[in-house]
Scaffold this active site. Sequence first.
Site: not given
Length: 145
Positions: A8, A65, A67, A98, A133
Site C-alpha cells: 500500500d 504495508c 506495519t 517449519h 512439519h
Amino acid sequence: MTISLGCDHGGFDLKEHIKAYLEGKGHTVKDCGTYSKESCDYPLFGAAAAKAVADGECERGVVICTTGIGISIAANKVKDVRCALCSDPLAAEMTRRHNNANMLAMGAGMLGRNMAERIVDVFLSTEFEGGRHQRRVDEISDLEA
C-alpha cells in the site's frame, strides 16, 4: 526465482527498494502495485500478490504495508497462501523451515532497508524441512476447505 510484490502507500518506498534489490540479484519480479504514495487500500494489492503465488505464476511473494499486519491478513485470505509477518531474519528462516510460508510480509514503518534485505534474503534462501512439519502445514490447508 519469480517473486510477486504488493504494497500500500505506506509500504511503497520499501517495495520499490526491495524490487530493485531483487532484480539486482537476478530475480524476476511481478509488481502487483501500488504504484505511488497516493493513499490506497492494502487488501487489493496484498490479494493480487497472493493470487500470483497461489496460481503458480510466482514462486514466492513479498507484501509490505506500514506495519505488515493488515496486508498479511489480506494475503492469507487467498487459498494456498501462507503469509508470515517477519521482523527479523530468524523469523523468516523459521517460517520457511517449519511452516513452508510462501509469502513474506514486512512493516515498512518497523524496518530499515538493510534489515528488510536481510529478511528477504533469508526467506528466499531457506528451504522447507518437511517431515513432522508437513503434517501441520497440511492441517492449515485443511482449514481452508
